[in-house]
Design an enzyme around this catalytic site. Sequence first.
Site, PDB file in Angstrom:
ATOM      1  N   ARG A 160      41.486  36.833  27.447  1.00 32.81           N
ATOM      2  CA  ARG A 160      41.341  35.548  28.403  1.00 32.81           C
ATOM      3  C   ARG A 160      40.337  34.471  27.739  1.00 32.81           C
ATOM      4  O   ARG A 160      39.523  34.663  27.008  1.00 32.81           O
ATOM      5  CB  ARG A 160      40.581  36.185  29.616  1.00 32.81           C
ATOM      6  CG  ARG A 160      41.375  36.876  30.531  1.00 32.81           C
ATOM      7  CD  ARG A 160      42.413  36.089  31.454  1.00 32.81           C
ATOM      8  NE  ARG A 160      43.264  36.723  32.291  1.00 32.81           N
ATOM      9  CZ  ARG A 160      44.148  37.209  32.183  1.00 32.81           C
ATOM     10  NH1 ARG A 160      44.850  37.444  30.683  1.00 32.81           N
ATOM     11  NH2 ARG A 160      45.158  37.985  33.047  1.00 32.81           N
ATOM     12  N   HIS A 165      50.478  31.492  26.744  1.00 33.45           N
ATOM     13  CA  HIS A 165      50.096  32.820  27.724  1.00 33.45           C
ATOM     14  C   HIS A 165      51.458  33.528  27.409  1.00 33.45           C
ATOM     15  O   HIS A 165      51.934  33.883  28.759  1.00 33.45           O
ATOM     16  CB  HIS A 165      49.792  32.433  29.059  1.00 33.45           C
ATOM     17  CG  HIS A 165      48.927  33.721  29.635  1.00 33.45           C
ATOM     18  ND1 HIS A 165      47.927  33.543  30.622  1.00 33.45           N
ATOM     19  CD2 HIS A 165      48.925  34.926  29.590  1.00 33.45           C
ATOM     20  CE1 HIS A 165      47.422  34.851  30.696  1.00 33.45           C
ATOM     21  NE2 HIS A 165      48.043  35.529  30.355  1.00 33.45           N
TER      22      HIS A 165
HETATM   23  P1  NAP Z   1      41.721  47.799  30.532  1.00 28.91           P
HETATM   24  O1  NAP Z   1      42.595  48.829  30.222  1.00 28.91           O
HETATM   25  O2  NAP Z   1      40.795  47.417  31.678  1.00 28.91           O
HETATM   26  O3  NAP Z   1      40.663  47.575  29.304  1.00 28.91           O
HETATM   27  C1  NAP Z   1      39.600  46.708  29.046  1.00 28.91           C
HETATM   28  C2  NAP Z   1      39.032  47.025  27.976  1.00 28.91           C
HETATM   29  O4  NAP Z   1      37.726  46.049  27.985  1.00 28.91           O
HETATM   30  C3  NAP Z   1      38.146  48.511  28.256  1.00 28.91           C
HETATM   31  O5  NAP Z   1      38.062  49.033  27.055  1.00 28.91           O
HETATM   32  C4  NAP Z   1      36.747  48.034  28.734  1.00 28.91           C
HETATM   33  O6  NAP Z   1      35.837  48.756  28.109  1.00 28.91           O
HETATM   34  C5  NAP Z   1      36.352  46.591  27.990  1.00 28.91           C
HETATM   35  N1  NAP Z   1      35.490  46.054  28.508  1.00 28.91           N
HETATM   36  C6  NAP Z   1      35.299  45.368  29.660  1.00 28.91           C
HETATM   37  N2  NAP Z   1      34.249  44.888  29.876  1.00 28.91           N
HETATM   38  C7  NAP Z   1      33.444  45.171  28.765  1.00 28.91           C
HETATM   39  C8  NAP Z   1      32.505  44.520  28.282  1.00 28.91           C
HETATM   40  N3  NAP Z   1      31.213  44.154  29.212  1.00 28.91           N
HETATM   41  N4  NAP Z   1      31.866  45.026  27.285  1.00 28.91           N
HETATM   42  C9  NAP Z   1      32.582  45.678  26.252  1.00 28.91           C
HETATM   43  N5  NAP Z   1      33.837  46.037  26.613  1.00 28.91           N
HETATM   44  C10 NAP Z   1      34.402  45.715  27.928  1.00 28.91           C
HETATM   45  O7  NAP Z   1      42.527  46.223  30.198  1.00 28.91           O
HETATM   46  P2  NAP Z   1      43.817  46.170  29.670  1.00 28.91           P
HETATM   47  O8  NAP Z   1      45.139  46.430  30.487  1.00 28.91           O
HETATM   48  O9  NAP Z   1      43.561  46.630  28.246  1.00 28.91           O
HETATM   49  O10 NAP Z   1      43.678  44.374  29.431  1.00 28.91           O
HETATM   50  C11 NAP Z   1      42.955  43.833  28.920  1.00 28.91           C
HETATM   51  C12 NAP Z   1      42.932  42.183  28.994  1.00 28.91           C
HETATM   52  O11 NAP Z   1      44.200  41.568  28.659  1.00 28.91           O
HETATM   53  C13 NAP Z   1      43.269  41.881  30.498  1.00 28.91           C
HETATM   54  O12 NAP Z   1      42.053  41.921  31.530  1.00 28.91           O
HETATM   55  C14 NAP Z   1      43.712  40.675  30.428  1.00 28.91           C
HETATM   56  O13 NAP Z   1      42.757  39.634  30.503  1.00 28.91           O
HETATM   57  C15 NAP Z   1      44.440  40.491  29.169  1.00 28.91           C
HETATM   58  N6  NAP Z   1      45.989  40.413  29.096  1.00 28.91           N
HETATM   59  C16 NAP Z   1      46.196  39.378  28.645  1.00 28.91           C
HETATM   60  C17 NAP Z   1      47.909  39.180  28.619  1.00 28.91           C
HETATM   61  C18 NAP Z   1      48.505  38.021  27.976  1.00 28.91           C
HETATM   62  O14 NAP Z   1      49.741  37.970  28.115  1.00 28.91           O
HETATM   63  N7  NAP Z   1      47.975  37.336  27.126  1.00 28.91           N
HETATM   64  C19 NAP Z   1      48.708  40.143  29.224  1.00 28.91           C
HETATM   65  C20 NAP Z   1      48.108  41.482  29.875  1.00 28.91           C
HETATM   66  C21 NAP Z   1      46.758  41.152  29.773  1.00 28.91           C
HETATM   67  P3  NAP Z   1      35.709  50.415  29.106  1.00 28.91           P
HETATM   68  O15 NAP Z   1      36.932  50.999  28.108  1.00 28.91           O
HETATM   69  O16 NAP Z   1      34.517  51.031  28.499  1.00 28.91           O
HETATM   70  O17 NAP Z   1      36.121  50.311  30.592  1.00 28.91           O
END
Ligand code: NAP
Length: 312
Positions: A227, A275
């Site tokens: 993000r 994006h």
């Molecule tokens: P997820 O499964 O919820 O994983 C988020 C990761 O970030 C987890 O490992 C979490 O730690 C870590 N995290 C969150 N807050 C943190 C903090 N304060 N300090 C350290 N680590 C932290 O999410 P995901 O499905 O992988 O997706 C991640 C992000 O990718 C989405 O939220 C979105 O913003 C982005 N995204 C972008 C696209 C695009 O097309 N560009 C598409 C899809 C998603 P824990 O494991 O300890 O909870």
Amino acid sequence: MLNVYFAAGARMWPRYQAPLAQALAAAGVEAVVTEAAPADPAAVDYLIVANGGVVSDFAPFTGAKAVLNLWAGVEKLVGNDTLTQPLCRMVDPAMTESMVEYVTGHVLRHHLGLDRHILNADAVWMPETAPGPARARSVTVLGLGELGSACARMLAALNFRVTGWSRTPKSLPGIRCLSGDAGLAQALAEAQILVLLMPYTAETENLLNAERIASMPASAVVINPGRGPLIDDAALLAALDSGHLSNATLDVFRVEPLPADHAFWAHPKVTVTPHIAAETYPETAAVVVAENIRRAEVGEPLMYLVDRSRGY
Ligand code: NAP
């Protein structure tokens, strides 16, 4: 017969209508899915949304049993006080595959120095630019969730030296997993290529600031498909201008579409992608939505429930 309101926007509806009908039927769920705003919001059983969008006030949906997001990110929903129903984010296998392809493609591009040869207008023979093997290149992935861990696994399979960092401790084969502030310092100190795959929350905003960028190795590359607000834009531009960072490949921005006059567009060391790193794929996402509705109807736990206190 259940009432499902597709509130993810008219643009998405033609792509989702048939996959949703098929997936609901396959899950044994009898439902009518409509894109038109319901005459009686209280009669809606489930809402399908796209990280905000059509509905901003969820209070009238008094009978809704869940709000099902088609996006992985939920930052435009978690702070909505009217949204009191259970909120599920999207974990879509095809979206994960797309993110792995995007991240692996750009990591390989920077590791191999492809731009230098593709844009070699002066026809310079550069034998000194051999990239060396992936095993000599350190890649750090911030965020080891669904997407970050899948990318880290693929990069490790290609023999990159992969470090991952997350909020809570993790253990993934072949990946050095770190957490906490000390872990972040270690993860950044070796990040020749840095990939950001965290959600946007109060805690992650400006996580990559000037001080942390300065702690990265000289000539490091930043790849951000997470993000926009994860990065302090001014600090990033300053580090690119000073030469401390050699490139930033950015898919997400504080304001989207990225304004035409934004410095990122014209910067020679920035690649902007609009994006598109990993879009939700209707055929596979519809299966996830249908399965969650089936679960809710029989009292089974919902998949991918958002934790409002964490913000993701
Ligand atoms: P997820 O499964 O919820 O994983 C988020 C990761 O970030 C987890 O490992 C979490 O730690 C870590 N995290 C969150 N807050 C943190 C903090 N304060 N300090 C350290 N680590 C932290 O999410 P995901 O499905 O992988 O997706 C991640 C992000 O990718 C989405 O939220 C979105 O913003 C982005 N995204 C972008 C696209 C695009 O097309 N560009 C598409 C899809 C998603 P824990 O494991 O300890 O909870």
